[in-house]
Enzyme design. Structure first.
Site, short mmCIF file in Angstrom:
data_model
loop_
_atom_site.label_atom_id
_atom_site.label_comp_id
_atom_site.label_asym_id
_atom_site.label_seq_id
_atom_site.Cartn_x
_atom_site.Cartn_y
_atom_site.Cartn_z
N GLU A 98 8.72 -0.78 -1.09
CA GLU A 98 7.94 -1.98 -0.78
C GLU A 98 8.82 -3.14 -0.32
O GLU A 98 8.43 -3.92 0.55
CB GLU A 98 7.10 -2.40 -1.98
CG GLU A 98 5.93 -1.47 -2.29
CD GLU A 98 6.34 -0.16 -2.94
OE1 GLU A 98 7.51 -0.04 -3.38
OE2 GLU A 98 5.51 0.76 -3.00
N HIS A 129 -2.07 0.38 -11.47
CA HIS A 129 -2.64 0.56 -10.13
C HIS A 129 -3.69 -0.50 -9.82
O HIS A 129 -4.07 -0.67 -8.66
CB HIS A 129 -3.28 1.94 -9.99
CG HIS A 129 -2.31 3.04 -9.68
ND1 HIS A 129 -1.35 3.45 -10.56
CD2 HIS A 129 -2.14 3.80 -8.57
CE1 HIS A 129 -0.64 4.44 -10.02
NE2 HIS A 129 -1.10 4.66 -8.81
C1 LIG Z 1 5.87 1.20 -6.32
C2 LIG Z 1 4.86 2.23 -5.96
N1 LIG Z 1 4.55 2.41 -4.66
C3 LIG Z 1 3.64 3.33 -4.30
C4 LIG Z 1 3.03 4.09 -5.26
C5 LIG Z 1 2.00 5.13 -4.85
N2 LIG Z 1 2.58 6.47 -5.04
C6 LIG Z 1 2.36 7.17 -6.16
S1 LIG Z 1 3.20 8.61 -6.17
C7 LIG Z 1 3.82 8.33 -4.65
C8 LIG Z 1 4.74 9.33 -4.01
C9 LIG Z 1 5.93 9.54 -4.88
O1 LIG Z 1 6.70 10.58 -4.37
P1 LIG Z 1 7.87 11.17 -5.22
O2 LIG Z 1 8.64 10.08 -5.87
O3 LIG Z 1 8.61 12.11 -4.34
O4 LIG Z 1 7.16 11.94 -6.41
P2 LIG Z 1 6.18 13.18 -6.34
O5 LIG Z 1 4.80 12.61 -6.28
O6 LIG Z 1 6.52 13.98 -5.13
O7 LIG Z 1 6.40 13.92 -7.61
C10 LIG Z 1 3.40 7.10 -4.15
C11 LIG Z 1 3.78 6.55 -2.85
C12 LIG Z 1 3.34 3.85 -6.61
N3 LIG Z 1 2.73 4.52 -7.61
N4 LIG Z 1 4.28 2.93 -6.93
#
Ligand SMILES: Cc1ncc(C[n+]2csc(CCOP(=O)(O)OP(=O)(O)O)c2C)c(N)n1
Lengths: 327, 328
Positions: free
Chosen positions: A62, A130
């Site tokens: 972000e 959220h």
């Molecule tokens: C600061 C923040 N930005 C966006 C999100 C929305 N979000 C939740 S999971 C995710 C993807 C995360 O990917 P990764 O870290 O690779 O974990 P995975 O879901 O693949 O286990 C996003 C963008 C969030 N929860 N927190």
């Protein structure tokens, strides 16, 4: 005019702005390729239409997304960035609060930051990391403007104004409205100016000012009260900064009673600003003290009955209005 | 790296952990799809069970676990009660966190699963702080934090690693590199393709391991934990694995190539491990393990189903230890 969902109306504004101005580009997490296949989501189909140069999927980052917008806007582009859910704006806050909001002022007006931040808000059974209605935080920062639409036409018109506004504008989009709020949307470059409220319903006994999804709750309460011969005027503020103070004051002068309503928590919420503005301007004409109807001062709970408990209801609004009318 | 061969009990233990995680999440999937009874989004670790079991089983009870949105596996491997966990996911009164957390932020301080964040990239910062406390008190413990490859793009992850390395804090940074972050492929957010490589810039060890090989994960974690316990500071362990069910149960995975899914399905960590055990003559000891896991989940489901929702007014509780009472 065609009937559209709020999500489609936002998409229309984004597409139109990109067609009109080569400097407009979009950036955010999953705004191009999303896990969702849903035409009511505001960036649906835009990557296919405009390509990856103008619709940019970013890393989960972000601060980088906001920095991208601040730097690029100072160079004359018109970035429109998306913050996936409102609470995550805290990670972009340094760029928005200490930079986007202040650098024009610090440059003595020499530089300019025509950027738009679309933040998705609302409570959706995900818990308080959220869901958090943070609009009052940003309203408190001089240098940022805040638009907060309640329906498809305004979602389109306010967003177009935000994108072409020379200053940083935060546009709060309540996600449930994407698919629950449908309505007529004028074709073409129809802008809703920032700082002009809308009378959503005329009434003579009390004035209620609100914004976003809460407008619909207020209208429902007004309907209930109508059956009891109480007429509630509902003002949809549409933008929180600048605030259409004149519209609020004119209405309160007419009705003599004022309530503010929002889904954000009460303490230091936007309703406090509204109540104080009204008290200062209309003290002599008020027939009852101004009131605020807001969420209790807790984070948004997860458990379904508790999430429902959090949100101010039409019943609460009607009850409050009745209370103000009782001698 | 000096590894120690696992004894049959350890191997069976790893296997039954994976089976419990899989059975639990199959129940979540069924509920999300068939019955629509679950509030909110459901994020499972289908395909990543070997990371959860392999790493968590290498920890001692005094070690701290910090997890993220994809937490079921970590929690179950840590011994969190499946009934209380399921009730929490359903927002029920007898949930581990009384319905306040839901699926995303489950904490079980009694098991040293102290805090959970669903703000992507926040976990490593929290872990760095917890490890500071362990270091400060001259304790044996290590803090183990799980985060995704997508999370590694957040500045917070870098800041946590930098300070942890600078102050030699005992953190095991476990990156579950599962090829995706939402609908964004690994190569869209990671320029050099590897997260563990960054370790060099902080002067700490970084290891990449096949995250679908539970025994390799376990052995590697043991070796790296020894490093953390020796006072030499943090380490990064990157587990290459795959997110079989998409971001959540609401994700139809329209952006994923079918053959990619098929090829990872062929490397299912549970199937692979069952074969290895059979090959080594331990097949008999795995008999009945699956049924046992399913029975445990049935019991958890009965418990969670029977639990009522919490009263709405309880939403006002747990904000402060000392409630603010001056309200008029
Ligand atoms: C600061 C923040 N930005 C966006 C999100 C929305 N979000 C939740 S999971 C995710 C993807 C995360 O990917 P990764 O870290 O690779 O974990 P995975 O879901 O693949 O286990 C996003 C963008 C969030 N929860 N927190």
């Amino acid at each position: 005019m065609t009937v559209k969902s709020t999500g489609q109306a936002v998409a229309e504004a984004l597409a139109l702005a990109m067609e009109m101005d080569e400097g407009v580009f979009l950036a955010g997490e999953g705004i191009g390729t999303s896990i969702h296949v849903n035409p009511h989501l505001p960036t649906f189909g835009l990557l296919d239409r405009f390509g990856p140069r103008r619709v940019r999927d970013t890393p989960v980052s972000e601060a980088a997304i906001a920095g991208l917008a601040v730097g690029a806007s100072c160079m004359g582009l018109k970035p429109v960035i998306e913050v996936m859910f409102f609470p995550f704006i805290t990670l972009a806050s340094d760029m928005l609060v200490n930079h986007a909001a202040k650098l024009r002022y610090l440059s003595g007006g020499l530089s300019s930051f025509p950027l738009t931040v679309r933040v998705k808000s609302g409570a959706f059974a995900a818990g308080c990391q959220h869901s958090h209605y943070l609009e009052a935080w940003f309203a408190h920062v001089p240098g940022l403007k805040i638009a907060y639409p309640s329906n498809p036409a305004d979602a389109k018109g306010l967003l177009l104004s935000a994108i072409f506004d020379p200053d940083p504008v935060v546009v709060v989009e309540e996600m449930p409205l994407y698919w629950t709020s449908h309505g007529e949307v004028p074709e073409g470059d129809i802008r809703v100016p920032l700082g002009r409220a809308r009378i959503a319903r005329q009434g003579g006994d009390a004035t209620l000012a609100t914004y976003g999804g809460a407008v619909h709750v207020a209208l429902q309460a007004a309907e209930t009260l109508q059956a009891e011969n109480i007429s509630l005027e509902v003002i949809d503020l549409r933008s929180l900064v600048p605030l259409d103070t004149a519209a609020v004051i004119a209405s309160v002068r007419k009705t003599g009673r004022f309530l503010a309503l929002h889904d954000a928590t009460r303490f230091c919420g936007y309703g406090a600003e509204l109540a104080a503005t009204v008290a200062e301007a209309c003290f002599g004409e008020l027939k009852a003290p101004p009131r605020r109807i807001a969420a209790p001062d807790i984070p948004v709970p997860f458990s379904p009955p508790q999430e429902a408990f959090y949100k101010p209801s039409a019943d609460q609004v009607a009850q409050a209005v009745r209370g103000m009318l009782r001698p | 790296m000096q590894r120690h061969p696992l004894d049959p009990n350890q191997r069976i233990g790893l296997h039954s952990d994976m089976l419990l995680i899989r059975a639990f999440e199959n129940h979540i999937t069924r509920m999300a799809h068939e019955q629509g009874r679950l509030p909110g989004m459901q994020i499972t670790c289908h395909g990543q069970e070997a990371v959860a079991a392999g790493v968590v089983r290498a920890l001692t009870p005094r070690d701290v676990v910090v997890t993220n949105h994809r937490s079921h596996g970590h929690l179950l491997a840590r011994g969190v009660d499946p009934g209380a966990l399921l009730a929490e996911i359903m927002g029920k009164r007898d949930g581990l966190n009384r319905g306040k957390s839901g699926t995303l932020h489950v904490a079980d301080p009694g098991r040293n699963v102290l805090m959970t964040s669903t703000v992507v990239g926040a976990g490593p910062l929290l872990a760095m702080g917890a490890a500071f406390a362990q270091h400060y008190r001259r304790e044996e413990g290590v803090t183990c934090v799980f985060f995704g490859d997508g999370a590694a793009a957040e500045g917070s992850v870098h800041e946590a690693m930098n300070l942890a390395a600078l102050w030699k804090l005992p953190v095991l940074f476990v990156c579950e590199s599962n090829c995706w972050a939402g609908a964004q492929a690994h190569q869209e957010h990671c320029p050099i393709g590897e997260i563990a490589t960054r370790a060099a810039s902080y002067g700490m060890p970084g290891e990449v391991v096949d995250g679908n090989d539970v025994e390799r994960v376990h052995e590697t974690a043991q070796v790296l934990l020894k490093h953390c316990r020796s006072g030499r500071g943090p380490v990064i362990m990157e587990c290459r694995t795959y997110r079989m069910h998409g971001h959540g149960e609401h994700d139809p995975q329209h952006y994923v190539a079918k053959d990619e899914l098929a090829s990872w399905a062929g490397r299912d960590p549970i199937v692979r491990h069952a074969e290895a055990l059979r090959r080594d003559g331990l097949g008999e000891r795995t008999a009945g393990l699956r049924e046992g896991a399913e029975l445990a989940v049935d019991r958890a489901a009965a418990f969670a189903d029977a639990s009522p929702f919490p009263p709405p007014e309880e939403a006002l509780e747990h904000l402060y230890v000392n409630p603010v009472t001056s309200e008029g």
